[in-house]
Structures are given as structure tokens and as C-alpha cells.
Write a protein that holds these residues in place. Structure first.
Motif, PDB file in Angstrom:
ATOM      1  N   ALA A  61       0.844  -1.191   0.000  1.00 32.12           N
ATOM      2  CA  ALA A  61       0.000   0.000   0.000  1.00 32.12           C
ATOM      3  C   ALA A  61       0.885   1.249   0.000  1.00 32.12           C
ATOM      4  CB  ALA A  61      -0.896  -0.004   1.238  1.00 32.12           C
ATOM      5  N   PRO A  62       0.470   2.299  -0.669  1.00 31.07           N
ATOM      6  CA  PRO A  62       1.252   3.536  -0.652  1.00 31.07           C
ATOM      7  C   PRO A  62       1.468   4.020   0.783  1.00 31.07           C
ATOM      8  CG  PRO A  62      -0.412   3.613  -2.363  1.00 31.07           C
ATOM      9  CD  PRO A  62      -0.695   2.383  -1.558  1.00 31.07           C
ATOM     10  N   PRO A  63       2.652   4.592   1.062  1.00 27.25           N
ATOM     11  CA  PRO A  63       3.009   4.967   2.449  1.00 27.25           C
ATOM     12  C   PRO A  63       2.378   6.289   2.875  1.00 27.25           C
ATOM     13  CG  PRO A  63       4.803   5.501   0.949  1.00 27.25           C
ATOM     14  CD  PRO A  63       3.757   4.838   0.113  1.00 27.25           C
ATOM     15  N   LEU A  64       1.139   6.221   3.308  1.00 25.33           N
ATOM     16  CA  LEU A  64       0.404   7.431   3.663  1.00 25.33           C
ATOM     17  C   LEU A  64       0.762   7.923   5.064  1.00 25.33           C
ATOM     18  CD1 LEU A  64      -3.098   6.357   2.300  1.00 25.33           C
ATOM     19  CD2 LEU A  64      -1.756   8.302   1.457  1.00 25.33           C
ATOM     20  N   LEU A  65       0.824   9.223   5.221  1.00 21.76           N
ATOM     21  CA  LEU A  65       0.917   9.837   6.537  1.00 21.76           C
ATOM     22  C   LEU A  65      -0.415   9.649   7.269  1.00 21.76           C
ATOM     23  CD1 LEU A  65       2.762  13.117   5.503  1.00 21.76           C
ATOM     24  CD2 LEU A  65       3.650  11.375   7.079  1.00 21.76           C
ATOM     25  N   PRO A  66      -0.418   9.762   8.596  1.00 20.69           N
ATOM     26  CA  PRO A  66      -1.663   9.491   9.349  1.00 20.69           C
ATOM     27  C   PRO A  66      -2.872  10.294   8.875  1.00 20.69           C
ATOM     28  CG  PRO A  66       0.209   9.570  10.836  1.00 20.69           C
ATOM     29  CD  PRO A  66       0.733   9.961   9.485  1.00 20.69           C
ATOM     30  N   ALA A  67      -2.697  11.578   8.647  1.00 26.09           N
ATOM     31  CA  ALA A  67      -3.853  12.391   8.240  1.00 26.09           C
ATOM     32  C   ALA A  67      -4.373  11.945   6.878  1.00 26.09           C
ATOM     33  CB  ALA A  67      -3.463  13.875   8.198  1.00 26.09           C
ATOM     34  N   ALA A  68      -3.457  11.636   5.977  1.00 22.54           N
ATOM     35  CA  ALA A  68      -3.865  11.166   4.654  1.00 22.54           C
ATOM     36  C   ALA A  68      -4.518   9.794   4.742  1.00 22.54           C
ATOM     37  CB  ALA A  68      -2.656  11.124   3.722  1.00 22.54           C
ATOM     38  N   GLN A  69      -3.999   8.970   5.654  1.00 22.30           N
ATOM     39  CA  GLN A  69      -4.586   7.633   5.850  1.00 22.30           C
ATOM     40  C   GLN A  69      -6.019   7.761   6.354  1.00 22.30           C
ATOM     41  OE1 GLN A  69      -3.030   4.572   5.198  1.00 22.30           O
ATOM     42  NE2 GLN A  69      -5.092   3.759   5.525  1.00 22.30           N
ATOM     43  N   THR A  70      -6.226   8.721   7.257  1.00 18.42           N
ATOM     44  CA  THR A  70      -7.582   8.941   7.772  1.00 18.42           C
ATOM     45  C   THR A  70      -8.531   9.354   6.653  1.00 18.42           C
ATOM     46  OG1 THR A  70      -6.727   9.568   9.944  1.00 18.42           O
ATOM     47  CG2 THR A  70      -8.959  10.318   9.380  1.00 18.42           C
ATOM     48  N   LEU A  71      -8.078  10.290   5.831  1.00 18.89           N
ATOM     49  CA  LEU A  71      -8.898  10.744   4.703  1.00 18.89           C
ATOM     50  C   LEU A  71      -9.190   9.581   3.753  1.00 18.89           C
ATOM     51  CD1 LEU A  71     -10.266  12.884   2.946  1.00 18.89           C
ATOM     52  CD2 LEU A  71      -8.012  13.442   1.987  1.00 18.89           C
ATOM     53  N   TYR A  72      -8.172   8.798   3.493  1.00 16.63           N
ATOM     54  CA  TYR A  72      -8.337   7.655   2.593  1.00 16.63           C
ATOM     55  C   TYR A  72      -9.369   6.671   3.146  1.00 16.63           C
ATOM     56  CZ  TYR A  72      -6.866   3.831  -0.539  1.00 16.63           C
ATOM     57  OH  TYR A  72      -6.805   2.822  -1.469  1.00 16.63           O
ATOM     58  N   GLN A  73      -9.271   6.399   4.443  1.00 16.55           N
ATOM     59  CA  GLN A  73     -10.224   5.474   5.066  1.00 16.55           C
ATOM     60  C   GLN A  73     -11.645   6.028   5.008  1.00 16.55           C
ATOM     61  OE1 GLN A  73     -10.080   2.391   6.034  1.00 16.55           O
ATOM     62  NE2 GLN A  73      -7.918   2.224   5.490  1.00 16.55           N
ATOM     63  N   GLN A  74     -11.775   7.328   5.177  1.00 16.27           N
ATOM     64  CA  GLN A  74     -13.104   7.939   5.082  1.00 16.27           C
ATOM     65  C   GLN A  74     -13.692   7.719   3.689  1.00 16.27           C
ATOM     66  OE1 GLN A  74     -12.218  12.000   6.120  1.00 16.27           O
ATOM     67  NE2 GLN A  74     -12.442  11.654   8.336  1.00 16.27           N
ATOM     68  N   ARG A  75     -12.852   7.878   2.686  1.00 11.62           N
ATOM     69  CA  ARG A  75     -13.336   7.685   1.316  1.00 11.62           C
ATOM     70  C   ARG A  75     -13.699   6.228   1.063  1.00 11.62           C
ATOM     71  NH1 ARG A  75      -8.976  11.459  -2.097  1.00 11.62           N
ATOM     72  NH2 ARG A  75      -9.916  13.471  -1.520  1.00 11.62           N
ATOM     73  N   LEU A  76     -12.864   5.325   1.553  1.00 13.66           N
ATOM     74  CA  LEU A  76     -13.155   3.904   1.364  1.00 13.66           C
ATOM     75  C   LEU A  76     -14.466   3.531   2.047  1.00 13.66           C
ATOM     76  CD1 LEU A  76      -9.595   2.354   1.951  1.00 13.66           C
ATOM     77  CD2 LEU A  76     -10.842   2.477  -0.222  1.00 13.66           C
ATOM     78  N   THR A  77     -14.642   4.029   3.269  1.00 16.78           N
ATOM     79  CA  THR A  77     -15.866   3.734   4.012  1.00 16.78           C
ATOM     80  C   THR A  77     -17.089   4.298   3.296  1.00 16.78           C
ATOM     81  OG1 THR A  77     -14.629   3.751   6.093  1.00 16.78           O
ATOM     82  CG2 THR A  77     -17.029   4.027   6.235  1.00 16.78           C
ATOM     83  N   ALA A  78     -16.947   5.532   2.824  1.00 23.22           N
ATOM     84  CA  ALA A  78     -18.068   6.148   2.104  1.00 23.22           C
ATOM     85  C   ALA A  78     -18.410   5.352   0.846  1.00 23.22           C
ATOM     86  CB  ALA A  78     -17.708   7.595   1.743  1.00 23.22           C
ATOM     87  N   SER A  79     -17.392   4.954   0.115  1.00 26.61           N
ATOM     88  CA  SER A  79     -17.642   4.208  -1.121  1.00 26.61           C
ATOM     89  C   SER A  79     -18.355   2.902  -0.829  1.00 26.61           C
ATOM     90  CB  SER A  79     -16.319   3.933  -1.847  1.00 26.61           C
ATOM     91  OG  SER A  79     -15.751   5.147  -2.300  1.00 26.61           O
ATOM     92  N   ARG A  80     -17.925   2.214   0.248  1.00 19.37           N
ATOM     93  CA  ARG A  80     -18.572   0.943   0.597  1.00 19.37           C
ATOM     94  C   ARG A  80     -20.042   1.165   0.948  1.00 19.37           C
ATOM     95  NH1 ARG A  80     -13.377  -0.688   2.776  1.00 19.37           N
ATOM     96  NH2 ARG A  80     -13.825   0.368   4.755  1.00 19.37           N
ATOM     97  N   ALA A  81     -20.350   2.367   1.447  1.00 22.90           N
ATOM     98  CA  ALA A  81     -21.734   2.684   1.814  1.00 22.90           C
ATOM     99  C   ALA A  81     -22.506   3.281   0.640  1.00 22.90           C
ATOM    100  CB  ALA A  81     -21.738   3.662   2.990  1.00 22.90           C
ATOM    101  N   GLY A  82     -21.857   3.312  -0.524  1.00 26.04           N
ATOM    102  CA  GLY A  82     -22.530   3.843  -1.710  1.00 26.04           C
ATOM    103  C   GLY A  82     -22.489   5.342  -1.830  1.00 26.04           C
ATOM    104  N   ASP A  83     -21.660   5.970  -1.044  1.00 26.62           N
ATOM    105  CA  ASP A  83     -21.542   7.431  -1.067  1.00 26.62           C
ATOM    106  C   ASP A  83     -20.273   7.816  -1.844  1.00 26.62           C
ATOM    107  OD1 ASP A  83     -21.274  10.131  -0.620  1.00 26.62           O
ATOM    108  OD2 ASP A  83     -20.920   9.961   1.539  1.00 26.62           O
TER     109      ASP A  83
END
Lengths: 258, 229
Positions: free
Chosen positions: A60-82
Motif C-alpha cells: 500500500a502507498p506509504p500514507l501519513l496518518p492524516a492522509a490515511q484517515t482521509l483515505y479510510q473515510q473515502r473507502l468507508t463512504a464508497s462501501r456505503a454507496g456514497d
């Protein structure tokens, strides 16, 4: 007034595009092919469909914590259809490098001594690498950034800056900042039947270190490009929609075999 | 591989200078099927390939790709092939071409969408094209109102033949176009566009879809209201 402004923006493209253009009266104006440069012209499609970029060593690309948080938010949203984080849902450009593999659709490369143009099937968007363009420290930001190309032997090397922060690097939503710098290295492999893109990312605001990824594209017949109009595709149920593998009824072998 | 001295080599950047004074071979107005190009353009619909436009031409033995500078979208002309079976109408249509000596003959069918000349930047008051698409007796509108003029719609039955060749020692490109659409009763007509070779500056990206966040469910309604099919 807003509508007029929008239309004016559309029509101003030619003016902007040709801001430093000039007509020529040369008797032999057609440019010669750049000596020694390989010809990347053709239609290309990602060899292995992907939605999330990985490093060259398949991590996985070496994300900094803040970027990792943003990435996880996007992944979660996508899984929820958002997909509200994703402007491609509004038909805005997938940007660079996502356009190279978005939906597994092909792109066409056109090449001249002055530039290398990527013409994507995805909503017919265009990305340009200007050869020898002097890049400022920062430019844009643009969906595709600003790209300056040089030839290093058989490899097209593009330095890219100014890619819009809101443009995810891949379909999964991998983030970056406006200050990201990319170095893309394109070269033909396997006797010209494949195109390799080695992409180097530097973005201290997003990644813990610079990292590289490698993408491989297969050459397709030159008849393979189909028309896509994103707004029609999304909102007009009966509109023409190119699909992966659809070749528009092209006769097999009728044209464009390279 | 095409060569620089070859009249069949169209590569390079060609600036649309608009129609010459010889423009229309004449007749009357192109046809009754008109819509507001202004309105359609707001929906990010694209001009079909057969609307002459300057831009950069890329060329391989199989395909001539014309990257139009009006909307930065590519038009493709497939060489030495037949129209494919069961062609689905698209904005660009399906264009095939072959060389007759120094002339590229292009045949385009399966078009849909907008089509017209008024509103594009190179149209000048008094040009034949301008006069042709303006209603008889209509006064010249100020530039900001050009877009309100009506245009011809490209339909799946519109058939366009082009004869494209270099002139003036290869410094210009002449595109002679003929349009016919018997299925709709349109009066056949011809026109001519001239492009001049030049050197383009760096491209600047600008995308219609980026300028308007209202696109969404209302898009279908807008399309319907515009009369576009």
C-alpha cells in the motif's frame, strides 16, 4: 449570466489554447518526426484492471496518518454507496494518473515533436505532455496538472506538477496534495505490443516517503476507441454507452492493426 | 509511415480561419431542423466531427485523428475501411477515409447532436457562413448573442462527404464539405473551410464539465427541454 459565462468559458478555449500560437508561411511546414524518439502512438488499455495503486513492491502507498484517515473515510463512504468525495461522479476528469486505468477503458496516444497527447475514452478527455516545457515551481492546480516531457533514450519522461488536490490518484480515492510532484516514465516493451509506465510520486504532505508504481498497458487495434459522453451515460438511460470489450461493431482486423 | 514531404501527410497544427469567401456553394438555408446551440452547449454536448474546426492532426497509416481546438475532443477518420455494421449514432459519427491522389475523401454517417456554425469564434459578420445560417433579414447580433442563433441538428441520416487537401505549398488545408439528409427533406448544401498551418502554444486545460455543478438528475430534463435527442 452564469450560463453566458459558462458558454464563454467553453468558447474561450481556442483562445487560451493558442495563446502563443502563430501561423507559418514555411513552404514545408509539416513537422518531421523527432529523430530517434520512439513512436508511442496507438491505442492502449491497462493490462490488469485495478482500482487501487500499489507500490512497485505491491504494498500500500506509504500514507501519513492524516492522509490515511482521509483515505479510510473515502473507502468507508464508497462501501456505503456514497461517492460524494469523487468528482468523476459529476463527470469531472479523473485526472492523472487515474485516467490511465479508470474503468479499464482505453486511451489513444498522439505524438508530435511538440507534445504527446493522451486522448482518453472516458468522456473524451485529453491530457497533454508538452515537450521541453519550462515548469514553474507551482502551476495550476489542474485536473491533469502541468506536464513537461523529455526523451531519455527510448523513454518519455514527464515531470508533472499542479495536479488538483481533490483529484484522487486512483478509483479507490488515494489522496495527495496540490504540491505533489510526479515523474512518469513511458516506454514500449515486448516489441511495442505493450507500454510501460513507471510513476514516481513525491508528496511530503501526504506520503512518508517517495514511492513508485508500475503500470503496463496492452496495445489495442486503432479502431478500439469509442465515444463516451459521461453526462449522457449517467443520466440518459437510453443513450449510447461504450462498454469494456465493446468495439463498436468494428470488423475484426478491418483496420488499425499495428 | 507518412513523410514530411508527402501531400498525404496532414500532421501538424492547423488553425481554423473559418470559411473563405467561396464558402457556400449556395442554395438556401440548410434545413428546418434547428435548435439553440447556445442552450445545447451549456449541457456540455459536443460539436460533431463534421463541423470544421482547427486543431492538431495526428496520423498513422490506419487513423487520422483530428484534435479539435474548439472543445479539445478528438475526431477519428479510419482509413481504407468500410463503415462498420450496425453503427450506433454518436456525436462524432463514424468517419472513413481514403486517398484519391493528394486528396483525402472522408465519408461520415451515424451522427447525432449539435451541428452549426454560428457561435464559433472564427465567424465574422458578413461571411457567407454567417449569412447562410442567419435568418433572412435578421440583423447581426452583438457577439455575446451569437449563441442564440439557431443551428442545424446532426441526425443519424445526415451524410457528409469531405474532400481535404493541402493548398498553397502545403501551408494551408482546404476542406470542401457537402451535406445531405434526404430523409428529413434538408436541402443539400456545400461549404468550404480553410485552415492554416501554424505553431501552437502550450495547451491549457479547460473542461466544460468542471464549470457547472448543477449537472445531475436535472440533466435529463435539460436535455429534453432543449429538444436534443
Amino acid at each position: 449570466m452564469a450560463m453566458l459565462t459558462q458558454r464563454a468559458r467553453i468558447l474561450s478555449l481556442a483562445t487560451l489554447l493558442l495563446a502563443s500560437a502563430s501561423c507559418s508561411s514555411d513552404k514545408h511546414p509539416v513537422p518531421a518526426a523527432e529523430p530517434g524518439a520512439p513512436d508511442l502512438s496507438g491505442v492502449w488499455q491497462i493490462a490488469q484492471p485495478l482500482s487501487a495503486l500499489q507500490t512497485e513492491t505491491h504494498e500500500a502507498p506509504p500514507l501519513l496518518p492524516a492522509a490515511q484517515t482521509l483515505y479510510q473515510q473515502r473507502l468507508t463512504a464508497s462501501r456505503a454507496g456514497d461517492n460524494s468525495w469523487d468528482d468523476t461522479a459529476k463527470c469531472k476528469p479523473p485526472g492523472e494518473p487515474r485516467s490511465l486505468f479508470e474503468m479499464g477503458w482505453p486511451f489513444q496516444i498522439g505524438q508530435s515533436p511538440e507534445r504527446v497527447v493522451f486522448m482518453f475514452q472516458w468522456n473524451r478527455y485529453v491530457r497533454v505532455i508538452e515537450m521541453g516545457l519550462k515548469l514553474p515551481d507551482f502551476d495550476g492546480p489542474f485536473f491533469y496538472g502541468r506536464s513537461s516531457g523529455t526523451w531519455e533514450g527510448d523513454t518519455l519522461v514527464a515531470h508533472v506538477i499542479g495536479v488538483r488536490e481533490e483529484v484522487a490518484l486512483d478509483t479507490s480515492g488515494l489522496p495527495h496534495s496540490d504540491d505533489m510532484k510526479m515523474i512518469e516514465r513511458f516506454r514500449l516493451i515486448n516489441g511495442g505490443q505493450q507500454l510501460e509506465a513507471r510513476i514516481h510520486f513525491e508528496d511530503p504532505a501526504t506520503f512518508t516517503r517517495a514511492w513508485d508504481t508500475v503500470l503496463v498497458f496492452n496495445r489495442l487495434p486503432e479502431t478500439a476507441m469509442l465515444e463516451d459522453h459521461c453526462l449522457d451515460r449517467l443520466h440518459l438511460p437510453n443513450s449510447y454507452r461504450p462498454t469494456l470489450g465493446d468495439r463498436g461493431g468494428a470488423e475484426p482486423g478491418s483496420a488499425g492493426k499495428h | 509511415m507518412v513523410s514530411a514531404a508527402d501531400p498525404q501527410d496532414l500532421r501538424g497544427f492547423w488553425f481554423g480561419r473559418g470559411a473563405s469567401e467561396r464558402s457556400y456553394a449556395a442554395n438556401d438555408r440548410p434545413g428546418p431542423r434547428t435548435r439553440s446551440k447556445y442552450e445545447l452547449a451549456l449541457l456540455c454536448l459536443v460539436d460533431p466531427g463534421v463541423e470544421p474546426s482547427g486543431g492538431e492532426i495526428f496520423q498513422t497509416p490506419a487513423v487520422i485523428t483530428w484534435l479539435k481546438n474548439t472543445d479539445l475532443r478528438a475526431r477519428r477518420i479510419y482509413l481504407n475501411v468500410e463503415h462498420t455494421r450496425d453503427i450506433k449514432p454518436t456525436y462524432a459519427g463514424h468517419s472513413i477515409g481514403h486517398w484519391e491522389g493528394a486528396t483525402l475523401v472522408v465519408d461520415t454517417v451515424a451522427l447525432q447532436g449539435t451541428f452549426g456554425y454560428v457561435g464559433t469564434s472564427f465567424h465574422r459578420p458578413g461571411s457567407d457562413i454567417y449569412d447562410q445560417v442567419t435568418r433572412p433579414g435578421q440583423k447581426l447580433p452583438p457577439p455575446t448573442q451569437y449563441f442564440k442563433n439557431e443551428i442545424v441538428m446532426a441526425t443519424p441520416t445526415l451524410h457528409v462527404i469531405e474532400r481535404i487537401h493541402k493548398i498553397n505549398n502545403g501551408t494551408q488545408l482546404e476542406d470542401d464539405l457537402s451535406y445531405e439528409d434526404p430523409a428529413t427533406g434538408m436541402t443539400p448544401y456545400t461549404m468550404q473551410a480553410i485552415f492554416s498551418f501554424g505553431k501552437a502554444g502550450a495547451y491549457l486545460e479547460q473542461f466544460c464539465e468542471d464549470g457547472n455543478d448543477r449537472f445531475g438528475p436535472a440533466y435529463a430534463e435539460d436535455i429534453s427541454r432543449s429538444g436534443h435527442k
